[in-house]
Design a protein around this motif. Structure first.
Motif, PDB file in Angstrom:
ATOM      1  N   ASP A 288      45.198 -41.637 -66.708  1.00 37.31           N
ATOM      2  CA  ASP A 288      46.372 -42.322 -67.219  1.00 37.31           C
ATOM      3  C   ASP A 288      47.448 -41.275 -67.515  1.00 37.31           C
ATOM      4  O   ASP A 288      47.135 -40.169 -67.957  1.00 37.31           O
ATOM      5  N   LEU A 289      48.684 -41.642 -67.209  1.00 39.93           N
ATOM      6  CA  LEU A 289      49.789 -40.714 -67.475  1.00 39.93           C
ATOM      7  C   LEU A 289      50.819 -41.425 -68.325  1.00 39.93           C
ATOM      8  O   LEU A 289      51.248 -42.524 -68.015  1.00 39.93           O
ATOM      9  N   GLN A 290      51.197 -40.796 -69.405  1.00 46.43           N
ATOM     10  CA  GLN A 290      52.214 -41.375 -70.284  1.00 46.43           C
ATOM     11  C   GLN A 290      53.208 -40.295 -70.674  1.00 46.43           C
ATOM     12  O   GLN A 290      52.887 -39.122 -70.617  1.00 46.43           O
ATOM     13  N   THR A 291      54.382 -40.734 -71.074  1.00 51.73           N
ATOM     14  CA  THR A 291      55.357 -39.796 -71.631  1.00 51.73           C
ATOM     15  C   THR A 291      55.522 -40.155 -73.097  1.00 51.73           C
ATOM     16  O   THR A 291      55.820 -41.297 -73.439  1.00 51.73           O
ATOM     17  N   LYS A 292      55.243 -39.183 -73.911  1.00 51.94           N
ATOM     18  CA  LYS A 292      55.239 -39.448 -75.347  1.00 51.94           C
ATOM     19  C   LYS A 292      55.837 -38.245 -76.067  1.00 51.94           C
ATOM     20  O   LYS A 292      55.432 -37.115 -75.810  1.00 51.94           O
ATOM     21  N   ASP A 293      56.796 -38.487 -76.921  1.00 51.47           N
ATOM     22  CA  ASP A 293      57.374 -37.442 -77.775  1.00 51.47           C
ATOM     23  C   ASP A 293      57.760 -36.195 -76.989  1.00 51.47           C
ATOM     24  O   ASP A 293      57.434 -35.075 -77.383  1.00 51.47           O
ATOM     25  N   GLY A 294      58.413 -36.410 -75.854  1.00 50.28           N
ATOM     26  CA  GLY A 294      58.869 -35.255 -75.087  1.00 50.28           C
ATOM     27  C   GLY A 294      57.750 -34.532 -74.367  1.00 50.28           C
ATOM     28  O   GLY A 294      57.921 -33.402 -73.937  1.00 50.28           O
ATOM     29  N   HIS A 295      56.610 -35.166 -74.236  1.00 45.54           N
ATOM     30  CA  HIS A 295      55.521 -34.558 -73.489  1.00 45.54           C
ATOM     31  C   HIS A 295      54.969 -35.562 -72.494  1.00 45.54           C
ATOM     32  O   HIS A 295      55.053 -36.762 -72.694  1.00 45.54           O
ATOM     33  N   ARG A 296      54.375 -35.001 -71.426  1.00 48.79           N
ATOM     34  CA  ARG A 296      53.615 -35.848 -70.530  1.00 48.79           C
ATOM     35  C   ARG A 296      52.171 -35.726 -70.968  1.00 48.79           C
ATOM     36  O   ARG A 296      51.638 -34.634 -71.092  1.00 48.79           O
ATOM     37  N   VAL A 297      51.567 -36.867 -71.239  1.00 45.63           N
ATOM     38  CA  VAL A 297      50.201 -36.878 -71.719  1.00 45.63           C
ATOM     39  C   VAL A 297      49.322 -37.407 -70.597  1.00 45.63           C
ATOM     40  O   VAL A 297      49.454 -38.552 -70.182  1.00 45.63           O
ATOM     41  N   ILE A 298      48.440 -36.538 -70.086  1.00 46.06           N
ATOM     42  CA  ILE A 298      47.516 -36.971 -69.045  1.00 46.06           C
ATOM     43  C   ILE A 298      46.176 -37.199 -69.734  1.00 46.06           C
ATOM     44  O   ILE A 298      45.681 -36.330 -70.441  1.00 46.06           O
ATOM     45  N   GLU A 299      45.625 -38.378 -69.503  1.00 42.46           N
ATOM     46  CA  GLU A 299      44.329 -38.693 -70.087  1.00 42.46           C
ATOM     47  C   GLU A 299      43.350 -38.906 -68.955  1.00 42.46           C
ATOM     48  O   GLU A 299      43.639 -39.591 -67.976  1.00 42.46           O
ATOM     49  N   CYS A 300      42.192 -38.304 -69.096  1.00 40.78           N
ATOM     50  CA  CYS A 300      41.158 -38.464 -68.090  1.00 40.78           C
ATOM     51  C   CYS A 300      39.903 -38.828 -68.871  1.00 40.78           C
ATOM     52  O   CYS A 300      39.431 -38.043 -69.681  1.00 40.78           O
ATOM     53  N   SER A 301      39.426 -40.044 -68.663  1.00 42.76           N
ATOM     54  CA  SER A 301      38.269 -40.425 -69.460  1.00 42.76           C
ATOM     55  C   SER A 301      37.085 -40.743 -68.549  1.00 42.76           C
ATOM     56  O   SER A 301      37.237 -41.312 -67.465  1.00 42.76           O
ATOM     57  N   ALA A 302      35.923 -40.276 -68.996  1.00 36.51           N
ATOM     58  CA  ALA A 302      34.671 -40.550 -68.295  1.00 36.51           C
ATOM     59  C   ALA A 302      33.810 -41.267 -69.332  1.00 36.51           C
ATOM     60  O   ALA A 302      33.267 -40.644 -70.235  1.00 36.51           O
ATOM     61  N   ALA A 303      33.752 -42.604 -69.196  1.00 30.74           N
ATOM     62  CA  ALA A 303      33.172 -43.398 -70.273  1.00 30.74           C
ATOM     63  C   ALA A 303      31.784 -43.917 -69.918  1.00 30.74           C
ATOM     64  O   ALA A 303      31.428 -44.064 -68.741  1.00 30.74           O
TER      65      ALA A 303
END
Ligand SMILES: *[C@@H]1O[C@H](CO)[C@@H](O)[C@H](O)[C@H]1NC(C)=O
Ligand SMILES: *[C@@H]1O[C@H](CO)[C@@H](O)[C@H](O)[C@H]1NC(C)=O
Ligand SMILES: *[C@@H]1O[C@H](CO)[C@@H](O)[C@H](O)[C@H]1NC(C)=O
Ligand SMILES: *[C@@H]1O[C@H](CO)[C@@H](O)[C@H](O)[C@H]1NC(C)=O
Ligand SMILES: *[C@@H]1O[C@H](CO)[C@@H](O)[C@H](O)[C@H]1NC(C)=O
Ligand SMILES: *[C@@H]1O[C@H](CO)[C@@H](O)[C@H](O)[C@H]1NC(C)=O
Ligand SMILES: *[C@@H]1O[C@H](CO)[C@@H](O)[C@H](O)[C@H]1NC(C)=O
Ligand SMILES: *[C@@H]1O[C@H](CO)[C@@H](O)[C@H](O)[C@H]1NC(C)=O
Ligand SMILES: *[C@@H]1O[C@H](CO)[C@@H](O)[C@H](O)[C@H]1NC(C)=O
Ligand SMILES: *[C@@H]1O[C@H](CO)[C@@H](O)[C@H](O)[C@H]1NC(C)=O
Ligand SMILES: *[C@@H]1O[C@H](CO)[C@@H](O)[C@H](O)[C@H]1NC(C)=O
Ligand SMILES: *[C@@H]1O[C@H](CO)[C@@H](O)[C@H](O)[C@H]1NC(C)=O
Length: 762
Positions: A288-303
């Motif tokens: 998942d890729l989001q832009t939050k507070d002036g940052h790009r937040v990449i989330e990679c989850s292995a659930a």
């Protein structure tokens, strides 16, 4: 003291052997032999078995020595191998009994563990005053020389039908073996090293250890890998007990030592722990890729994986960011969430790769996310000028619309690194998430005129800083112009100094002599960006006539610009009467010349032509009668419109004026009827004949004097003649100082006057 010499000595050797083996029902055998003797006689020593004497597995022997019925009390001590047996492992107990007749019996029991006694005999020493030397009695005791042999004790007694015998066992400890019914291990052919395989996670494991031998009891010590036992595993009696689940750390080489007295057996156990086998469950992968507070937040989850997956990141070289992982477990399955923080904006396209490793995967799984290029900022620069206090100020705005974060704006002027202080406004966040950064500089235009002003923009989306340049124009020097003019409604003249330009102050002044002040006025107005200033100076013509007037502009840098205008010098030389006149009064009479002129009676529109001699183009010319009434004028002519009568005769004064310059001429007008005219012609003929004669004489005289007189006298003579023919002029003309040039002018006038005169007569 007679009986004091009697002492009965008794030595009892008590040897006890394993009562356990004899059995609890049987009493210990006690054989007593008491020998009584009178001092000095033969003494018999008795021996008896005391039995019931293995305590805590240790075999003890007791030897009793008694001295009975003596007075005073005898002393008993023990010797082993000739040395007093007073210390460990020997213990002594004494029984002191005193009888009523004063005798006492002393009994001493020496006790020692059999295995610690190496000598096969102990000696009892009895001291008493009745004995010349201490009495030594030696008894044999059992030693461990018989180990491994059965020891049989035989007892005989007169009452026994046959001799009693007991066989004492010998102890052996040949080894130890694992005994674990639960584990199914009962190794019969025991060996030094046993192997025990345990499963990781097994609970309540007890490893029983069995001694091979007949020792009644034993001591056990165990260690692991030459160290203490691991946590959660302990020795419980002769068993190893694992508390809780078996763990990997429990594996190792154990050594247990079993000992009984000097007997010893060692068992080594190689415990191995088989890892817990679990069925792997692959993770569910999501990026998942989001832009939050002036940052790009990449989330990679292995659930929901078993076991937990390993999440790591691959990033292009030179790119760094903050990353962390979050582990959660639920119902035995594990979830890992890897988070990577990158700056929201980058001048390059970035591909981040999330690598998921899991036992269920043959190869690590990859997921890549491409971060789009960051939009370049939009930069606008514009300038405006503003006049304040006569000064021109320039304001330059540089505004940058960019994705967050706000761009950094700095200013430079010229080619150098001169930076200018700017006013930076707070960045504004717009509705679409863009950020507006704005910076402006304001300065006196002349400070940077002709230079380039540069706005330098730095932003994460730009590989290098971007610039926008604006040229600050050079303002032309103000245009200065001066003029001087007559005023229609005022007798004062007006000098005008006009100044027009951009970015200058109204620093205008007329350069005037000190005593001349005032009468100047400044008027300024803006015409677009330009300032128009007009400085006027009103003055009477005579104050500055013929002089130069200077207007001065002083710039804020101190430069002075000047413009000069010359005020002309005016003069009216004369007012002439162009018609034929005759002088009425000679100059020698002292008064001004009066021109006499004759008008025809009853004629209309008769004119007298006048001429003003001077250097101005415009002047006032009017004629008045002596009674003050004005005469009709048509340009330079006096006009008698209606029929001329006798009334029109009289003195007329004509005046030409220009400010303070003024010249007058007097004309005596006479009116003549036609009859009179005829008579006058006749008289005129006679008088003209005489006039010709006079002229001839005068001419002759002039010629003669010209030849004889010196050159420098000539102007004087001329002036004399001229004065005769001339009308009064303006004040300047009348000045006695006459230059060479003036005199030539006069000469021309003289000759002209003469010509007219001659002509009129023809
Ligand atoms: C003292 O008394 C005891 C017992 O009564 C006896 O056996 C012993 O002979 C007595 N000794 C003397 C010296 O009288
Ligand atoms: C025998 O051993 C036990 C335990 O070691 C101890 O409590 C007891 O006192 C011992 N008995 C004797 C007589 O030494
Ligand atoms: C001491 O000796 C007397 C007489 O021989 C005996 O009765 C008594 O039990 C003995 N005491 C001990 C503690 O052995
Ligand atoms: C035994 O007892 C008597 C009388 O009480 C005493 O005099 C004597 O010293 C004792 N002997 C020993 C060895 O204790
Ligand atoms: C010791 O005695 C036991 C039982 O009486 C017997 O079995 C054994 O053989 C004897 N050992 C020797 C060495 O005689
Ligand atoms: C057991 O060990 C203790 C302490 O070392 C020792 O005192 C005791 O005598 C031993 N017992 C045996 C039967 O070896
Ligand atoms: C213990 O047993 C394992 C497996 O049988 C073996 O690999 C290991 O070498 C043994 N360790 C020792 C000290 O004998
Ligand atoms: C996860 O994977 C990385 C890269 O392959 C490796 O360096 C790291 O040791 C692994 N971590 C675990 C807990 O397996
Ligand atoms: C880890 O994840 C849990 C559940 O999603 C969340 O509540 C917790 O705040 C996270 N911790 C960190 C340090 O991100
Ligand atoms: C810059 O302007 C262009 C055209 O108006 C627009 O498409 C773009 O989104 C703007 N970029 C930013 C960062 O505002
Ligand atoms: C200002 O910039 C222009 C265009 O970049 C350049 O041609 C000019 O030489 C510069 N002038 C100065 C004074 O630096
Ligand atoms: C004056 O002279 C002009 C021009 O010669 C002439 O027209 C006019 O009649 C003369 N006036 C008189 C009064 O003689």
């Amino acid at each position: 003291m007679g009986s004091s010499g009697l002492l009965t000595l008794g030595l009892v050797l008590s040897v006890a052997h394993c009562t356990e083996i004899l059995g609890p029902g049987e009493e210990s055998i006690e054989i007593t032999q008491n020998i009584m003797a009178v001092l000095g006689e033969v003494v018999y020593l008795g021996c008896r078995f005391l039995g019931a004497k293995t305590i805590n597995g240790t075999h003890y022997q007791s030897v009793s020595c008694s001295a009975i019925g003596g007075r005073p009390t005898p002393q008993i001590s023990w010797l082993v191998n000739g040395l007093p047996a007073s210390e460990h492992p020997f213990t002594m107990s004494v029984n002191n009994t005193t009888l009523s007749n004063g005798t006492s019996s002393l009994s001493s029991i020496l006790r020692f563990p059999t295995h610690l006694q190496d000598e096969d005999s102990v000696t009892c020493e009895v001291q008493h005053p009745t004995l010349p030397n201490p009495k030594l009695t030696t008894v044999r005791v059992e030693t461990y020389e018989y180990e491994g042999h059965n020891v049989t004790c035989s007892f005989d007694h007169p009452k026994f039908a046959h001799s009693e015998s007991r066989t004492l066992p010998s102890f052996y400890l040949s080894g130890v073996r694992l005994l674990d019914s639960e584990l199914g291990i009962n190794n019969k052919d025991f060996q030094d090293t046993e192997t025990l395989e345990l499963q990781e996670g097994q609970n309540e494991i007890i490893v029983g250890l069995e001694v091979i031998g007949n020792v009644p009891r034993y001591n056990v010590t165990c260690k692991k890998d030459d160290g203490p036992l691991p946590e959660g595993l302990e020795l419980d009696g002769s068993s190893l007990r694992v508390q809780g689940p078996v763990e990997h750390q429990h594996a190792g080489l154990y050594e247990c030592v079993f000992s009984y007295l000097h007997l010893k057996a060692i068992l080594q156990i190689n415990i191995t722990v088989q890892p817990h086998v679990i069925q792997p469950v692959p993770p569910t992968i999501r990026v998942d890729l989001q832009t939050k507070d002036g940052h790009r937040v990449i989330e990679c989850s292995a659930a929901d994986a078993v076991p937990a997956a390993n999440v790591s990141w691959h990033l292009p070289e030179g790119v760094s960011g903050v990353s962390w992982s979050n582990f959660t477990s639920h119902n035995g399955s594990h979830s890992v969430r890897g988070v990577f923080l990158l700056p929201a904006c980058s001048p390059w396209e970035l591909t981040a790769e999330c690598v998921i490793n899991h036992p269920a995967f043959e190869e690590p799984e990859n997921r890549s996310i491409t971060l789009p290029l960051c939009a370049r900022p939009n930069i606008t620069i514009n300038s405006s000028t503003e006049l304040k206090g006569g000064m021109l100020f320039t304001k330059v705005d540089c505004s940058v619309d960019s994705v967050a974060s706000a761009a950094a704006i700095t200013w430079h002027v010229g080619n150098t690194d001169n930076s200018i202080n700017s006013s930076l406004s707070e960045p504004e966040v717009q509705a679409d998430g863009l950020v507006s950064a704005r910076s402006s500089v304001r300065f006196l235009s002349s400070l940077y005129a002709g230079q380039n002003l540069t706005c330098v923009v730095e932003h994460p989306s730009l590989e290098a800083s971007e610039i926008r340049t604006i040229h600050i124009p050079v303002h032309k020097a103000p245009l200065l112009s001066v003029s001087v003019a007559r005023q229609r409604d005022s007798h004062l003249w007006l000098a005008v100094c006009d100044c027009k330009g951009e970015g200058f102050g109204t620093n205008l002044a007329w350069v005037l002599p000190e005593n001349v002040k005032g009468q100047t006025s400044l008027h300024s107005e803006y015409e677009g960006r330009a300032l128009k200033a007009r400085l006027t100076y009103q003055f009477p013509l005579d104050r500055h006539e013929g002089q130069d007037l200077t207007c001065e502009y002083r710039s804020e840098r101190g430069n002075i610009e000047k413009k000069t205008v010359r005020i002309p010098r005016y003069h009216i030389t004369a007012v002439r009467v162009l018609n034929h006149t005759t002088p009425l009064q000679s100059r020698y009479g002292g008064g001004p010349i009066i021109h006499r002129l004759t008008l025809q009676e009853n004629h209309h529109n008769q004119k007298i032509l006048l001429q003003v001699v001077g250097n101005m183009s415009d002047y006032d010319l009017n004629c008045k009668r002596s009674d003050g009434s004005f005469v009709h004028m048509e340009r330079h002519a006096m006009v008698f419109q209606s029929q001329v009568t006798e009334k029109d005769a009289g003195l007329y004064i004509c005046c030409a004026s220009f400010y303070h310059h003024m010249v007058t001429v007097k004309i005596q007008v006479e009116v003549m009827s036609e009859d009179k005219q005829f008579a006058m012609v006749a008289i005129g003929c006679i008088s003209s004949a005489s006039a010709i004669l006079i002229i001839f004489i005068v001419t002759l005289w002039v010629c003669c004097t010209r030849n004889s007189r010196k050159q420098y006298k000539k102007p004087e003579s001329l002036s004399a003649l001229t004065a005769l023919m001339q009308e009064p002029g303006s004040p300047e003309v009348k000045k006695p100082m006459v230059t060479e040039k003036d005199s030539k002018e006069h000469a021309q006038m003289v000759s002209y006057s003469i010509v007219i005169d001659v002509k009129s007569t023809v």
